[in-house]
Every structure is written in structure tokens, then in C-alpha cells.
Scaffold this active site. Structure first.
Site, PDB file in Angstrom:
ATOM      1  CG  HIS A  31      -1.838   1.211   1.241  1.00 59.58           C
ATOM      2  ND1 HIS A  31      -3.071   1.221   0.622  1.00 59.58           N
ATOM      3  CD2 HIS A  31      -1.684   2.445   1.791  1.00 59.58           C
ATOM      4  CE1 HIS A  31      -3.640   2.393   0.783  1.00 59.58           C
ATOM      5  NE2 HIS A  31      -2.815   3.166   1.500  1.00 59.58           N
ATOM      6  CB  CYS A  32       2.012   3.391  -2.632  1.00 58.55           C
ATOM      7  SG  CYS A  32       3.086   4.812  -2.948  1.00 58.55           S
TER       8      CYS A  32
END
Length: 359
Positions: free
Chosen positions: A202-203
Site C-alpha cells: 500500500h503506497c
């Protein structure tokens, strides 16, 4: 527990909004510096036609990286449908197929009615034709009534609760949070609140997950953003003004502070983007994900693997082909369970093996 999940979702959304604000602010400020101050970019606008292409190329990369940022932040990484969404899709498919079958039956009845009328007109007198038409109209009305009853039955099926799936047919891997089936390499993202096929990470910078369906788009974003930031760093350095005299140091800092600050920020982003681009290129070539490479001991299906074995790798050529030719319309990949004997492309890798590891 539920409140903690909601708080994590809200904090992830807040972090994404903050990252978006900083990203926009950074790009606007740096672009103002390289356009407003005298440097290579401004000199290319004053030169001949050939030098103008230098400016066109830069703004092309700048625009492409901007478009890719918003594209990857709004893309679907490959969310696994929840139990409610799967039931709704199944019901919609059942209703659509039932209505289609009923419509086909109605068309067959109408066509047979027309054919019967034509035969009656040829072989019967006028009275018999009228009687036949009346009978066929009566049959058509009955068929319409049956069609309406079938629609009512379909609506009842829609409202009927889903029957429980037998235990022997249920999947062995079910998400504890969203209760959806988890194929191999699927992981639940607590920042998005959903499971993602071939989960990578997850960025927070893009405010989205990176998974099977948008990993390629994320790699291209890193590529164009890295080139754009490197180019911007060079343009910022070209705007420095030379000073002389007794107070040359203070004058240089006074005139060049905006350019110097822009260059420092660009250098930091260049190092970060370069490292990310290199790391994700390594993941693509070896058939891994960030989650698998950083949590080998915590991933269930990777425990007990020999050092230097990449169970989902098919060789660097096939890995790159699979990564580049992946379409968002393709179904999720059904990964095989890692089992020996290992193929040649699943073994030694020059960055990580039984003798050394660069990560």
C-alpha cells in the site's frame, strides 16, 4: 476492533490527502523556479527552433508523469469481491440469464404463431382462419401470463436468502476481516479495507494499493517520474547566479536560495525514486512482490523455502512478458502452490543467493 479499523482507514485517507497536497505544491514550486529564473529551460525558449524541442521534451515528460500519478492513484489494484458483492453479482447473472431464456421462448412462440397462421390461410377457408387466429391469440395470452409469472418467480429468487455453502466446498483460505476467499498471493490491506490479488504494497504517496492489475502502471509512473525529477534537478542547478565581491557568499545564498532549495528536494526525490525503480525492476525480473520480499518468514506459503528460490518465477524473460502484457480485463492469475522440484528460472539470482544478499 471495528473502531480501530475505521480509524486506520481514516488515517490512510488523511495521509493520502497530505501526500497529494505536498506533491502538487512541490511540482508547482519547482516548475515556477525553472521557468521564472534564467536557466537552460528559459534559454531554450529564446534560442532557435531546434532548441525549442528541448523544452517540449521536458514538458512532455512532466505531463506524462502527472497523468500517470493520477491514473495509478485512481486505478483498481485488483480488489477481491466481498461476500455481499459476489452474491449480488451471482443474482444479477441469474436474473439476466432467466430473462434472456424467457424472451427466447416468447420469440419462438410468436414465430410458431406466424407460421401456423400462414398455413391456415392456405389450407382453410375464412371462418377456419378466424377461428385459428382466435385460438392462437388465446395461446399467446396464456404465454404472456406464464411470462409474467416467471418474472415474479425471478423476483422472489432475488429476495430469497443465499443458501449456506457446504463446508467441503468452502475455500481453505478465507479472509478474517472481509470474509472473502483469498487465492494464493492475496492479502488483506487494512488501509484500503479490502483484499487485493497478488498484493504488492500500500503506497501512501498515491493513496492506493499496488497489486496485480496496476503494478505495471505503477512501474511506468516511477520510470517517468524519475526521469522528470532528474531533469528538473539539472534545470534547477542551471539557474544559479554567480556573485562576486566582499559579500559574495551572502549574495549567492540570497539570489540562489529558491533554486538551491528546489535542487535539494529534487536530489532527495531522485534517490528515493531511483531506489524504488531499481527495487521494483528486481521484483518484476524475479517474479516477487514487495510483501513477499520483505516478509519471507511471515508468509505462510513461503516458509521453508531454500535460499535463492523464487517459486513464482518463470525466468526473467517470461516474467517480464507476463508483467508487460498483463491486461486489466484478464481474470486473476491462479498461482500454483510452491512445490519442488524447482525450475531453472526459480533458483539462483545474482543479487540474492546462498552466498550474499543485496536486500
Amino acid at each position: 476492533m471495528l473502531r480501530r479499523r475505521e480509524q486506520r482507514l481514516l488515517s490512510a485517507k488523511s495521509a493520502a490527502k497530505g501526500a497529494l497536497f505536498f506533491w502538487v505544491f512541490f511540482r508547482v514550486c519547482v516548475l515556477y523556479v525553472v521557468v521564472r529564473w534564467d536557466g537552460d529551460l528559459k534559454s531554450s525558449l529564446r534560442a532557435d527552433v531546434e532548441s525549442v524541442f528541448y523544452c517540449i521534451w521536458y514538458f512532455s515528460f512532466f505531463t506524462i508523469s502527472t497523468i500517470l500519478y493520477f491514473a495509478v492513484s485512481r486505478s483498481d489494484p485488483g480488489y477481491v469481491p466481498t461476500v455481499e458483492e459476489s452474491c449480488l453479482l451471482d443474482d444479477m447473472e441469474f436474473v439476466t440469464s432467466s430473462r434472456a431464456n424467457t424472451s427466447i421462448e416468447m420469440m419462438e412462440v410468436q414465430s410458431s404463431t406466424v407460421e401456423s397462421n400462414l398455413v391456415c390461410r392456405k389450407d382453410c377457408d375464412t371462418s377456419e382462419i378466424e377461428e385459428g387466429i382466435a385460438n392462437k391469440d388465446l395461446e399467446l395470452d396464456q404465454n404472456k401470463a406464464q411470462y409474467i409469472d416467471s418474472l415474479n418467480e425471478i423476483e422472489i429468487v432475488e429476495e430469497a436468502p443465499k443458501q449456506a455453502i457446504p463446508q467441503e466446498e468452502a475455500s481453505t483460505r478465507v479472509c478474517k476481516v472481509c470474509k472473502s476467499e483469498q487465492p494464493l498471493r492475496t492479502k488483506h490491506c487494512y488501509d484500503c479495507g479490502k483484499c487485493v490479488y497478488t498484493f504488492d504494497h500500500h503506497c501512501f504517496w498515491i493513496g492506493n494499493c499496488v497489486g496485480e492489475y496496476n503494478h505495471r502502471l505503477f512501474w511506468w509512473y516511477l520510470f517517468f517520474e524519475f526521469i522528470t525529477v532528474c531533469w528538473t534537478c539539472s534545470l534547477s542547478a542551471s539557474t544559479f547566479r554567480a556573485t562576486s565581491g566582499m559579500n559574495w557568499a551572502s549574495d549567492w545564498f540570497y539570489y540562489n536560495f529558491p533554486s538551491f532549495l528546489a535542487m535539494l528536494v529534487c536530489i532527495g526525490f531522485t534517490i528515493l525514486l531511483g531506489a524504488l525503480l531499481f527495487f521494483h525492476s528486481y521484483l518484476v525480473v524475479t517474479g516477487q512482490t514487495t510483501w513477499e520480499a520483505s516478509s519471507v518468514g511471515n508468509v505462510t506459503y513461503l516458509k521453508g523455502l531454500p535460499v535463492g528460490i523464487y517459486p513464482f518465477s518463470e525466468g526473467w524473460i517470461r516474467n517480464m512478458r507476463r508483467f508487460c502484457l498483463r491486461s486489466s480485463r484478464d481474470p486473476p492469475t491462479k498461482w500454483p502452490q510452491p512445490e519442488p522440484p524447482w525450475q531453472e528460472g526459480q533458483q539462483f539470482w545474482w543479487l540474492e543467493n546462498e552466498y550474499w544478499s543485496c536486500f
